[in-house]
Structures are given as structure tokens and as C-alpha cells.
Design a protein around this motif. Structure first.
Motif, mmCIF file in Angstrom:
data_model
loop_
_atom_site.group_PDB
_atom_site.id
_atom_site.type_symbol
_atom_site.label_atom_id
_atom_site.label_comp_id
_atom_site.label_asym_id
_atom_site.label_seq_id
_atom_site.Cartn_x
_atom_site.Cartn_y
_atom_site.Cartn_z
ATOM 1 N N LYS A 147 0.981 -1.218 -0.032
ATOM 2 C CA LYS A 147 0.039 -0.001 0.030
ATOM 3 C C LYS A 147 0.940 1.484 0.131
ATOM 4 O O LYS A 147 1.873 1.385 1.021
ATOM 5 C CB LYS A 147 -0.824 -0.066 1.227
ATOM 6 C CG LYS A 147 -2.031 1.357 1.521
ATOM 7 C CD LYS A 147 -2.758 1.040 2.335
ATOM 8 C CE LYS A 147 -3.645 2.143 2.603
ATOM 9 N NZ LYS A 147 -4.558 2.014 3.677
ATOM 10 N N THR A 176 1.070 5.455 0.227
ATOM 11 C CA THR A 176 0.340 6.831 0.431
ATOM 12 C C THR A 176 1.198 7.877 0.224
ATOM 13 O O THR A 176 2.355 7.609 0.770
ATOM 14 C CB THR A 176 -0.190 6.753 1.852
ATOM 15 O OG1 THR A 176 -0.919 5.370 2.097
ATOM 16 C CG2 THR A 176 -0.805 7.914 2.328
ATOM 17 N N SER A 202 -3.897 7.225 -1.488
ATOM 18 C CA SER A 202 -3.357 5.832 -1.152
ATOM 19 C C SER A 202 -3.969 4.979 -2.050
ATOM 20 O O SER A 202 -5.107 5.110 -2.840
ATOM 21 C CB SER A 202 -3.540 5.278 0.136
ATOM 22 O OG SER A 202 -4.896 5.028 0.335
#
Length: 530
Positions: free
Chosen positions: A415, A417, A426
Motif C-alpha cells: 500500500k 500513500t 493511497s
């Protein structure tokens, strides 16, 4: 086909390795001495293989429009402008292991030579003299050897010295107590080493912290009669201060293979009694020359053909095996970064990257570089995994990494961001069992989207008719949809659509969608998909 220039003398076997791997190689062993000619032709090549004669300056790098890798057959890279190479995205690699034994053996040989005054005794005997009483030496057995720098080469010296029944003490800030015990050496602080050692040998790189580390003050702390060996880097020892200590008798002898200025045609140490000097011969054996040449050819070939990064000085290393396993994850990290980069118009303050599950145990440095490069390609299309961290640092972007055990439905995911003054944005993705990267979450909304070279991203209020509107508009304008993915946070809340299409979407089609008033965002996306 990648093309490599060899601008210094390298073995024929190394040249053949490139050819056997299907790489075009241009072997011009004297070209490196002509910096103007090198600058003129360097733009033709993907790789440059060198030894010490070629000086890869900022000017050379500026002209190297296609260069991807510089390979140094040997350890020292003082002849390469690594900062300029990094900013241009060129990997700089060396061969730190090919000449370790040779250099360590030379240090041991120099220690014997200065202990028994062998060069002077040899010259005297050749001159027809028989000065047996003049050359009184000392034994190595039972003496204390102080090793400054217990890394690869220093560690071999420690091992050889213990075989000579010497007591070995070592100073190295990175040497742990457990490793020292395993090596059979005593870990000490520098001042302690200087006071106790009968022989001192240096095996550290030349850095701002190590240059001049053995100066007049350090020499004054040494015991009278000490002998100093330097086969590492010139400039570690203040040669003028050492010359004074030799003349005064405080230092009994010195053996130097490296000098602060090379080639060394004059030096304060020259012509002093019991000073052994050699012209930077540490790696000068047939075996070492062959080893480093073969190693650099293999490393460069692996990078140019398979993306494996070995012994790089300005990029995270990625072995051939890691490259095979991590390849899809590296691609995914780049795609995630690219997605956010294409959507972010304002300056980025921070990049946060989360690794979950199986990917958390991989080479995170390489994955970080790929993600950051993807983010920054929007403003600098030439950025890559090497240059991205340097450019991010110059822009004051803070990069942080978090890794955690498996916490969701996937074996692993990444992930990314980004944080700006206005918002956080994100996106997350994973690699499925087929080896293909997928987007699995955008703005906290779960999706399952295949990644294609041309895509369309839209956001809108969750209302009926969006699928039909997008499909009809694409169909009427001859845009073929390969994959269509939808997601929403709540019923009637925010919804997103991600379309994978065969070709770039024409500008007038994007305007048509904008003008419907149904979408908050309509953004075309492009990804570097093989």
C-alpha cells in the motif's frame, strides 16, 4: 541487444562472457585514456566496463544518454563520479570479492618484508655486499597485530595473522562482539589499538572519517618500534608525519602500497631506510585480475539482461534469484507509485509504503526505490530506481516504510500513500498466483483491477447509469474496453471506475465524459507494462 564498451584492459575471457550472453561488446582498452573521445562515443552504449585508467567524470556521464550501468573491475571507485551517475539513474557496481585474498596476501607479504628488511637486504646482496649484521629483523610470532578495519580484506588478514601465531586486536565500528569472538580477535577501541600494537595494518575505505586518521597525534600514541602497513587507500596516513616518526626512530618501519597522490613519483616516505614501497600492487596477481574481470562481466550481463543488481554502490542489490521472485512485486510497486503520481498535482511532502504478509520479508529497499520512481515519473520521465531516491531527497520528500504480518485476505500486498498539504492519497495492490500485479484498493475502496498500458480512472457519486454512460461513450468513439472494474465505499456514496482499454483515449472522448457532469474526476492513466 544491449551494447557494452570496455575502455580499459580486461581479460579476453571477460569479453567472451558478454558475447556468450548475447551482448554486443566494443573492446577498446586504450580509449579510457582519451577523455574527449570517450565523451564523444559514450552515448552509444548501455554499459561501460572499466578498471582504474578510465575517469568517469561528470562530463562523461552528461554525454552518456543511454548508459545504464558502470562496472568497475576492482574495489575502488574513486575514478567514478557516483553522485552524477546516481542523479542520471546509472548503476555503479564494483567487484569487492574478486581480489580480497590477493590484497590480504599482499598486506601479509609487506608485513614480512618490513619485519625482516627484505628489500634492502636484497638490494645490498645484489650489489655484491654481504652485510649480514646490518639487517637485524623481528619475528612475527607472538607479536600483537592491530587491524584497523575488519571487513572482507581485513578479516582475511586477521585469519592469516592468527595462523602466524600473532595476537590480533581489531578496531572496526561495525564489528560486533559475537563476530569478533568467532574470528578469534579482540575487539578494541582505536586508541587502545594504537597503544598496544607492534604492527598496525589498515583495511578501511577512504572517507571523510578515515582520511588522515593516522596523523602525528595518532602516531604519538603508538609504542616505540611500531611498524605500519597500508595496502588499503592512499591518504589514510599522514605521510609527512610518518616520515618524521621514521626519522626519529619512534616508528621502526613502514610498508606502503598506496599513496595520497598516485602515480607517486615523489613522496616523503621514499628513500627512507626500512620503508617498503610498491606501486599499488594489492590486486596485481593473475588470479585476481582474471577474477574481477569475469565477475564484472557477469554482473553487468545479469543486470542488462535480467535486471539483477549485484554489488551496486548507489542502488539496492537484487540477486538474479531475487529478481525472478520479486520481479512482479517490483513491477507492482512501480505501478502503484505511478498511479498516485499521475493523480497528484500538488507538491508531495511524504511517501509512506506499507508491506504486508509475504512481501514484508522481501528486499524492501528495492521495492521502495521502484515505488518512489513510479511516483516521480510524472514530473521527470527519465527517473528510475537509482535516481529516484536522490531526487526525492533533493525535493525534501520524507520516505517511510512499515512492514507487518499478514492481516487480510491476501498472502501479501503493498500500500502506497502520499501526503501533500491538501490531502492523503493511497492505493494498494497485490500479485496473484499467475504472477500478474493487480490493484486491490483505491481510496479505501476495494476493487480487483488488472493493470494495462492504457487505463481510465473516474470518480463519481454512486448513482445508476454510470456503467452504461462509460460503455456507450467508449463504444461510440471506437475505444475498446479490455477490463472494467467498479467499486464504492457505501450505497449512494463515493464510487470509482477503472477501465483497462486497448489504446490511449482521445482527448475529445475525455472532454465528452467531463461535460456530462456525472464525474468528479476523469483521468487517463498510462503504465509501463511489458
Amino acid at each position: 541487444m544491449p551494447k557494452v564498451l570496455i575502455s580499459d584492459k580486461l581479460s579476453d575471457a571477460a569479453v567472451q562472457i558478454f558475447r556468450d550472453r548475447g551482448i554486443e561488446v566494443d573492446f577498446q582498452p586504450d580509449l579510457g585514456k582519451d577523455k574527449d573521445k570517450l565523451a564523444e562515443v559514450i552515448g552509444q552504449y548501455d554499459g561501460l566496463a572499466i578498471r582504474s585508467a578510465t575517469k568517469v567524470t561528470e562530463k562523461i556521464i552528461a554525454a552518456a544518454d543511454n548508459l545504464r550501468v558502470i562496472g568497475r573491475a576492482g574495489i575502488g571507485t574513486d575514478n567514478i563520479d557516483k553522485e552524477a551517475a546516481s542523479k542520471k539513474g546509472i548503476i555503479v557496481m564494483n567487484t569487492p570479492f574478486g581480489n580480497m585474498i590477493t590484497t590480504a596476501e599482499h598486506a601479509i607479504a609487506m608485513m614480512f618484508a618490513v619485519a625482516r628488511q627484505i628489500p634492502e637486504a636484497s638490494a645490498s646482496t645484489h650489489a655484491g655486499k654481504w652485510e649480514k649484521s646490518k639487517f637485524m629483523g623481528v619475528e612475527l610470532t607472538g607479536k600483537t597485530l592491530g587491524v584497523i578495519g575488519a571487513g572482507n580484506i581485513g578479516g582475511i588478514v586477521c585469519d592469516r595473522a592468527r595462523g602466524l601465531k600473532m595476537k590480533v586486536i581489531a578496531y572496526d565500528p561495525f564489528l560486533g562482539a559475537e563476530k569478533a569472538e568467532k574470528m578469534g580477535v579482540e575487539k578494541v577501541e582505536l586508541d587502545d589499538l594504537l597503544k598496544r600494537a607492534d604492527f598496525i595494518t589498515l583495511h578501511v575505505p577512504a572517507t571523510d572519517q578515515t582520511r588522515g586518521m593516522i596523523d602525528a597525534e595518532a602516531i604519538a600514541k603508538m609504542k616505540k618500534g611500531v611498524r605500519i602497513i597500508n595496502c588499503a587507500r592512499g591518504g589514510l596516513v599522514d605521510e609527512a608525519a610518518l616520515a618524521d616518526a621514521l626519522k626519529s626512530g619512534h616508528v621502526a618501519g613502514a610498508a606502503f602500497d598506496v599513496f595520497s597522490v598516485e602515480p607517486a613519483t615523489e613522496n616523503p616516505l621514499f628513500n627512507l631506510p626500512n620503508v617498503v614501497c610498491t606501486p599499488h600492487l594489492g590486486a596485481a596477481t593473475t588470479e585476481a585480475q582474471e577474477n574481477v574481470a569475469l565477475q564484472v562481466a557477469e554482473q553487468m550481463s545479469n543486470y542488462l539482461l535480467d535486471g539483477a543488481v549485484e554489488n551496486a554502490l548507489n542502488s539496492p542489490s537484487l540477486s538474479a534469484e531475487e529478481a525472478k521472485v520479486m520481479g512482479p512485486w517490483v513491477d507492482l510497486a512501480g505501478h502503484l507509485g505511478s498511479f498516485i503520481g499521475q493523480l497528484t498535482d500538488e507538491p508531495i511532502k511524504a511517501i509512506n509504503i506499507l508491506y504486508d504478509g509475504v512481501v514484508a520479508s522481501m528486499n524492501l529497499e528495492a521495492l521502495n526505490c521502484s515505488a518512489v520512481a513510479g511516483i516521480m515519473k510524472r514530473v521527470n520521465p527519465d527517473v528510475n530506481m537509482v535516481s529516484a531516491p536522490f531526487i526525492a531527497k533533493e525535493k525534501g520528500i520524507k520516505i517511510s516504510t512499515t512492514n507487518q504480518d499478514k492481516s487480510g485476505a491476501f498472502d501479501g500486498y503493498i500500500k502506497v500513500t502520499v501526503v501533500t498539504d491538501k490531502r492523503e492519497r493511497s492505493i494498494a495492490g497485490t500479485v496473484f498466483s499467475d504472477g500478474k500485479p493487480r490493484f486491490i484498493q483505491i481510496k479505501g475502496i476495494n476493487i480487483d483491477a488488472e493493470i494495462g498500458a492504457h487505463m481510465l480512472y473516474t470518480t463519481n457519486e454512486d448513482v445508476p447509469g454510470i456503467i452504461g454512460l462509460l460503455g456507450n461513450t467508449m463504444g461510440k468513439n471506437g475505444v475498446n474496453i479490455a477490463n472494467f472494474t467498479l467499486g464504492r465505499n457505501t450505497v449512494g456514496g463515493e464510487a470509482i471506475a477503472l477501465l483497462y482499454v486497448d489504446d490511449a483515449i482521445p482527448e475529445d472522448v475525455l472532454k465528452t465524459l467531463h461535460n456530462t457532469g456525472m464525474f468528479r474526476q476523469v483521468r487517463p492513466l498510462a503504465f509501463d507494462v511489458a
